[in-house]
Scaffold this motif. Sequence first.
Motif, PDB file in Angstrom:
ATOM      1  N   GLU A  61       0.817  -1.213   0.000  1.00  0.00           N
ATOM      2  CA  GLU A  61       0.000   0.000   0.000  1.00  0.00           C
ATOM      3  C   GLU A  61       0.850   1.262   0.000  1.00  0.00           C
ATOM      4  O   GLU A  61       0.330   2.357  -0.226  1.00  0.00           O
ATOM      5  N   GLU A 112       5.023  -2.617   8.959  1.00  0.00           N
ATOM      6  CA  GLU A 112       3.786  -3.334   9.257  1.00  0.00           C
ATOM      7  C   GLU A 112       3.362  -4.149   8.036  1.00  0.00           C
ATOM      8  O   GLU A 112       3.311  -3.635   6.916  1.00  0.00           O
ATOM      9  N   TYR A 113       3.068  -5.422   8.279  1.00  0.00           N
ATOM     10  CA  TYR A 113       2.603  -6.319   7.226  1.00  0.00           C
ATOM     11  C   TYR A 113       1.210  -6.837   7.569  1.00  0.00           C
ATOM     12  O   TYR A 113       0.835  -6.961   8.740  1.00  0.00           O
ATOM     13  N   ARG A 114       0.481  -7.166   6.514  1.00  0.00           N
ATOM     14  CA  ARG A 114      -0.852  -7.762   6.652  1.00  0.00           C
ATOM     15  C   ARG A 114      -0.801  -9.135   5.978  1.00  0.00           C
ATOM     16  O   ARG A 114      -0.561  -9.236   4.773  1.00  0.00           O
ATOM     17  N   LEU A 116      -2.932 -12.377   5.072  1.00  0.00           N
ATOM     18  CA  LEU A 116      -4.294 -12.877   4.932  1.00  0.00           C
ATOM     19  C   LEU A 116      -4.264 -14.397   4.776  1.00  0.00           C
ATOM     20  O   LEU A 116      -3.657 -14.913   3.835  1.00  0.00           O
ATOM     21  N   GLU A 168      -1.221  -9.165  15.874  1.00  0.00           N
ATOM     22  CA  GLU A 168      -2.650  -8.983  16.152  1.00  0.00           C
ATOM     23  C   GLU A 168      -3.460  -9.750  15.114  1.00  0.00           C
ATOM     24  O   GLU A 168      -3.360  -9.483  13.910  1.00  0.00           O
ATOM     25  N   GLU A 170      -7.044 -10.878  13.441  1.00  0.00           N
ATOM     26  CA  GLU A 170      -8.424 -10.458  13.260  1.00  0.00           C
ATOM     27  C   GLU A 170      -9.191 -11.586  12.569  1.00  0.00           C
ATOM     28  O   GLU A 170      -8.708 -12.178  11.611  1.00  0.00           O
ATOM     29  N   ILE A 176      -6.895 -12.448   9.345  1.00  0.00           N
ATOM     30  CA  ILE A 176      -5.899 -11.443   8.997  1.00  0.00           C
ATOM     31  C   ILE A 176      -4.961 -11.245  10.183  1.00  0.00           C
ATOM     32  O   ILE A 176      -5.407 -10.927  11.287  1.00  0.00           O
ATOM     33  N   ARG A 178      -1.938  -8.996  11.520  1.00  0.00           N
ATOM     34  CA  ARG A 178      -1.149  -7.776  11.358  1.00  0.00           C
ATOM     35  C   ARG A 178       0.109  -7.918  12.210  1.00  0.00           C
ATOM     36  O   ARG A 178       0.016  -8.197  13.412  1.00  0.00           O
ATOM     37  N   ARG A 210       0.860  -8.483   2.321  1.00  0.00           N
ATOM     38  CA  ARG A 210       0.783  -7.088   1.884  1.00  0.00           C
ATOM     39  C   ARG A 210       1.581  -6.219   2.851  1.00  0.00           C
ATOM     40  O   ARG A 210       1.395  -6.302   4.066  1.00  0.00           O
ATOM     41  N   ARG A 211       2.476  -5.409   2.308  1.00  0.00           N
ATOM     42  CA  ARG A 211       3.183  -4.434   3.131  1.00  0.00           C
ATOM     43  C   ARG A 211       2.295  -3.207   3.273  1.00  0.00           C
ATOM     44  O   ARG A 211       1.822  -2.658   2.283  1.00  0.00           O
ATOM     45  N   VAL A 212       2.063  -2.793   4.514  1.00  0.00           N
ATOM     46  CA  VAL A 212       1.121  -1.706   4.775  1.00  0.00           C
ATOM     47  C   VAL A 212       1.830  -0.366   4.902  1.00  0.00           C
ATOM     48  O   VAL A 212       1.475   0.609   4.242  1.00  0.00           O
TER      49      VAL A 212
END
Length: 223
Positions: A61, A112-114, A116, A168, A170, A176, A178, A210-212
């Motif tokens: 992102e 920060e990475y996401r 999924l 974290e 979710e 997901i 994080r 995904r790199r945030v």
Amino acid sequence: MKLKVKFSKEGMVKFISHLDSLRLFHRAVQRAGIPILWSEGFNPHMKLSITQPLSVGMESEGEWMEMEVEDGTDISTIAAELNSALPPGIRILSVEEKVGKESLFGAIKTTEYRFLFPRSLYPNAEALKASIERAEAADEIMVPRKKKQGRKKIWVDEDIRPLIHKLELEEGEDFILRALLGAGNEGNLRPDRFLQGVFPQEDVDGVQIRRVRSLDENEKQIS
């Protein structure tokens, strides 16, 4: 004049390598007619670099690129000019003049990475939670990697636990995770090695990464 350029990389272009991404930007800069500066010497190259290489298959992102253009260049139109010359999936988000001598990479301390986890591939929520809890409670998490020793490469175990800052999970349609991971000059943890260490029993090929954003030492977003 030095510039910092923020861009996103999503969709099918995530399968383009770091070097091919650089080539895309080189061609886009030339097609857009941006007055970029070149290095001197026998093999001149554009003064353009991407701050953090993005692994093949990963989306982002907010990637950063540094480039140097002629003094007096009107930078207000550069984003639109580059976007018209770039393929779908890569989009310039902002172009600003860079202040200070420190490189953007030098300012980055964490990223920060996401992650999924599609529920269709990872239906066991308790197993994911247990792996995360074990990682958070662990004093060390050893992951092997190849290291150059003289003329040959050897396998060594490295402790990635100090580079895992926050996790974290979710729950929704999918799971997901994080994760805030160490990045930059003082220690960089690749997301694939993170997955290898935290989920050693899982086949993580189906995880979408995904790199945030990237943060400085005060946990402020690089901007």
